[in-house]
Design a protein around this motif. Structure first.
Motif, PDB file in Angstrom:
ATOM      1  N   SER A   5       0.120  -2.571   6.517  1.00  0.00           N
ATOM      2  CA  SER A   5      -0.213  -2.130   5.158  1.00  0.00           C
ATOM      3  C   SER A   5      -1.002  -3.211   4.414  1.00  0.00           C
ATOM      4  O   SER A   5      -1.533  -2.981   3.345  1.00  0.00           O
ATOM      5  CB  SER A   5       1.053  -1.756   4.380  1.00  0.00           C
ATOM      6  OG  SER A   5       1.739  -2.907   3.954  1.00  0.00           O
ATOM      7  N   ASP A  33      -4.257   2.078   2.603  1.00  0.00           N
ATOM      8  CA  ASP A  33      -4.375   3.191   1.663  1.00  0.00           C
ATOM      9  C   ASP A  33      -3.109   4.025   1.560  1.00  0.00           C
ATOM     10  O   ASP A  33      -3.023   4.923   0.731  1.00  0.00           O
ATOM     11  CB  ASP A  33      -5.539   4.100   2.072  1.00  0.00           C
ATOM     12  CG  ASP A  33      -6.854   3.373   1.912  1.00  0.00           C
ATOM     13  OD1 ASP A  33      -6.897   2.444   1.057  1.00  0.00           O
ATOM     14  OD2 ASP A  33      -7.814   3.689   2.657  1.00  0.00           O
ATOM     15  N   LYS A  93       0.056   4.708   0.122  1.00  0.00           N
ATOM     16  CA  LYS A  93       0.810   4.206  -1.029  1.00  0.00           C
ATOM     17  C   LYS A  93       1.963   5.158  -1.332  1.00  0.00           C
ATOM     18  O   LYS A  93       1.798   6.371  -1.323  1.00  0.00           O
ATOM     19  CB  LYS A  93      -0.104   4.147  -2.267  1.00  0.00           C
ATOM     20  CG  LYS A  93      -1.284   3.187  -2.123  1.00  0.00           C
ATOM     21  CD  LYS A  93      -0.978   1.862  -2.798  1.00  0.00           C
ATOM     22  CE  LYS A  93      -1.985   0.790  -2.455  1.00  0.00           C
ATOM     23  NZ  LYS A  93      -3.227   0.879  -3.185  1.00  0.00           N
ATOM     24  N   GLY A 136       2.812   4.389  -5.672  1.00  0.00           N
ATOM     25  CA  GLY A 136       1.765   3.435  -6.058  1.00  0.00           C
ATOM     26  C   GLY A 136       1.861   2.089  -5.374  1.00  0.00           C
ATOM     27  O   GLY A 136       1.147   1.157  -5.741  1.00  0.00           O
ATOM     28  N   LYS A 137       2.761   1.950  -4.410  1.00  0.00           N
ATOM     29  CA  LYS A 137       2.923   0.647  -3.759  1.00  0.00           C
ATOM     30  C   LYS A 137       2.523   0.723  -2.290  1.00  0.00           C
ATOM     31  O   LYS A 137       2.747   1.743  -1.639  1.00  0.00           O
ATOM     32  CB  LYS A 137       4.394   0.201  -3.815  1.00  0.00           C
ATOM     33  CG  LYS A 137       4.918  -0.041  -5.213  1.00  0.00           C
ATOM     34  CD  LYS A 137       6.352  -0.552  -5.128  1.00  0.00           C
ATOM     35  CE  LYS A 137       7.020  -0.586  -6.476  1.00  0.00           C
ATOM     36  NZ  LYS A 137       6.263  -1.266  -7.534  1.00  0.00           N
ATOM     37  N   THR A 138       2.005  -0.402  -1.770  1.00  0.00           N
ATOM     38  CA  THR A 138       1.796  -0.472  -0.322  1.00  0.00           C
ATOM     39  C   THR A 138       3.175  -0.512   0.335  1.00  0.00           C
ATOM     40  O   THR A 138       4.183  -0.789  -0.323  1.00  0.00           O
ATOM     41  CB  THR A 138       1.066  -1.771   0.082  1.00  0.00           C
ATOM     42  OG1 THR A 138       1.890  -2.879  -0.309  1.00  0.00           O
ATOM     43  CG2 THR A 138      -0.302  -1.867  -0.564  1.00  0.00           C
ATOM     44  N   ASP A 177       4.985  -3.785  -0.199  1.00  0.00           N
ATOM     45  CA  ASP A 177       5.601  -3.898  -1.531  1.00  0.00           C
ATOM     46  C   ASP A 177       6.766  -2.933  -1.699  1.00  0.00           C
ATOM     47  O   ASP A 177       7.742  -3.233  -2.379  1.00  0.00           O
ATOM     48  CB  ASP A 177       4.558  -3.627  -2.623  1.00  0.00           C
ATOM     49  CG  ASP A 177       3.559  -4.770  -2.732  1.00  0.00           C
ATOM     50  OD1 ASP A 177       3.908  -5.888  -2.310  1.00  0.00           O
ATOM     51  OD2 ASP A 177       2.440  -4.530  -3.212  1.00  0.00           O
TER      52      ASP A 177
END
Ligand code: PHE
Length: 455
Positions: free
Chosen positions: A364, A371, A373, A376-378, A381
């Motif tokens: 990631s 891309d 997500k 909204g996070k990889t 994260d």
């Protein structure tokens, strides 16, 4: 908490000093030198640092005391310890199961970052041999790659699995005992170098002069999550280590010393990084690459800098191993004790699961999965957030409730009295923190991060 079952085959730390260093070995790791500076840079500098310190003192320390007390009282792996600690309420074993999930999630990204640390040992050695310093693009090329970071990650996991399989974590503890003071000294060298650079004071201000307008629910949760992550709490690691604590160890002073040593190392890492960063005109919001970009830069400005860079990353790699072994110990202890699986098999199963998820965290960071997500996070994260900011604080809340409200008060105090020749004067104060302060703060911070407290 009325039973203290024992099985002969259980391991135990040999001495009071050994118990301290083993716990410190679990606590000190990437959280200090990588995560603390990077989150401080991202989440508001001194305001974040202040919140973090309060979270350690008011919430994490009481939770550590409970984990050690329950672990030592029950002398079982975390799943069974929580399943049996409150008579008639087996569902608390969920705390241990959530710890399993946390262990795998944490290792998924932790081994990626540990892979970077190991890669930096190799890269800085090669650079030094050629009379050069690490190029500014080293980090981006490594972390954003595909095969290279995956191979390092696999290597790290093979090493950790082998250590656990061989049951030589005692050796690691010995190495840690020796090398932690060296890491400490080397950090002091970095700090002195960083502080004597022109313009360094801006970095000190950044770390220690809080701008309280930076605080928000998200920042509070990030600081609380870091406090749990840093001290290896909320997932059963410290419960498992508590189960290895000899009876003569006084739980509260031991926990307080661990928290102090761990915090000192974090602050030193901050003092090595931020003054240098400001002196060189860098930006604090450097993200996960902060350490990997700043440290080689600091050292490149001093005599023998190439050598210091190598030594720094060697010590950092060793620090990561003690932490990773302790994370994996949660599932491994259960598989061995309850599942009756042989230790090497337990280690391989655990390492395999960690690698499977770890691949997705590592990719990631590269174009392959960048891309993807979720919220909204990889994925990198996401695993970090889900473990540190959700599972660990919620686990910590459950642990405080069990220790403060469900276990009998006299059993809890009796555990604190061991080694102290009677219930110590601070026993009741600790109980108050376990019952009220820690749970109330955790709940308030969780609510405020959800925007439910108007900020
Ligand atoms: N405390 C370790 C570190 O700072 C990480 C860790 C988290 C270890 C949870 C055990 C359990 O690197």
């Amino acid at each position: 908490m009325d039973r203290a079952p024992r099985s002969v085959s259980r391991d135990s730390f040999a001495s009071t000093l050994g118990a301290f260093t083993a716990t410190v070995g679990s606590a000190i790791g990437l959280g200090n030198i990588w995560k603390f500076p990077y989150l401080t840079g991202r989440d508001g500098g001194a305001a974040f640092v202040l919140t973090y310190l309060l979270a350690v003192a008011l919430v994490a320390l009481p939770v550590m005391v409970v984990e050690h007390a329950i672990g030592r009282r029950m002398r079982l792996d975390a799943v069974r310890a929580y399943g049996k600690v409150v008579p008639g309420q087996p569902w608390w074993s969920l705390v241990g199961w959530a710890g399993f999930a946390s262990a795998v999630l944490i290792m998924a990204f932790y081994t990626d970052v540990a892979g970077w640390v190991f890669a930096y040992v190799a890269k800085s050695t090669v650079a030094a041999a050629q009379g050069q310093t690490l190029g500014a693009d080293t980090f981006g090329a490594l972390a954003g790659g595909t095969w290279e970071p995956l191979l390092w990650q696999a290597g790290v996991l093979v090493l950790v699995t082998a250590i656990i399989a061989a049951g030589v974590s005692g050796g690691i503890e010995k190495a840690t005992k020796l090398l932690m003071p060296v890491l400490f000294l080397l950090l002091v060298v970095c700090v002195v170098r960083a502080l004597t650079l022109p313009g360094a004071m801006a970095g000190v201000d950044y770390l220690f002069r809080p701008d309280l307008s930076k605080l928000s629910g998200t920042v509070l949760l990030s600081a609380l999550g870091l406090a749990f992550f840093k001290l290896s709490l909320g997932m059963g690691t410290m419960t498992t280590y508590g189960s290895y604590l000899p009876d003569r160890v006084r739980i509260v002073p031991n926990a307080a010393r661990v928290a102090l040593a761990d915090t000192a190392i974090s602050l030193l890492a901050g003092l090595a990084i931020f003054p240098a960063l400001f002196a060189f005109g860098g930006t604090p919001a450097g993200g996960p690459g902060l350490l990997f970009v700043t440290i080689p830069l600091v050292f490149s400005k001093m005599p023998l800098g190439g050598l210091f860079t190598i030594v720094f990353f060697v010590l950092a790699s060793i620090a990561t191993i003690g932490a990773m072994v302790s994370i994996a110990e949660v599932p491994v202890a259960w598989l061995v004790e309850k599942g009756r699986v042989r230790r090497p098999v337990a280690a391989a199963l655990t390492g395999g699961a960690m690698f499977a998820l770890g691949i997705t965290a590592t990719l990631s960071q590269s174009p392959v999965l960048a891309d993807v997500k979720v919220f909204g996070k990889t994925l990198f994260d996401l695993y970090d957030f889900a473990s540190s900011n959700v599972l660990l604080p919620v686990g910590g809340l459950a642990i405080a409730i069990v220790g403060g409200w469900l276990v009998s008060r006299s059993d809890f105090l009796a555990e604190l009295a061991k080694g102290a020749g009677g219930v110590p004067w601070y026993g009741r104060a600790i109980l108050f923190f376990v019952r009220w302060v820690a749970p109330v703060f955790i709940v308030l911070i969780l609510l405020s991060s959800l925007g439910l407290l108007g900020g």
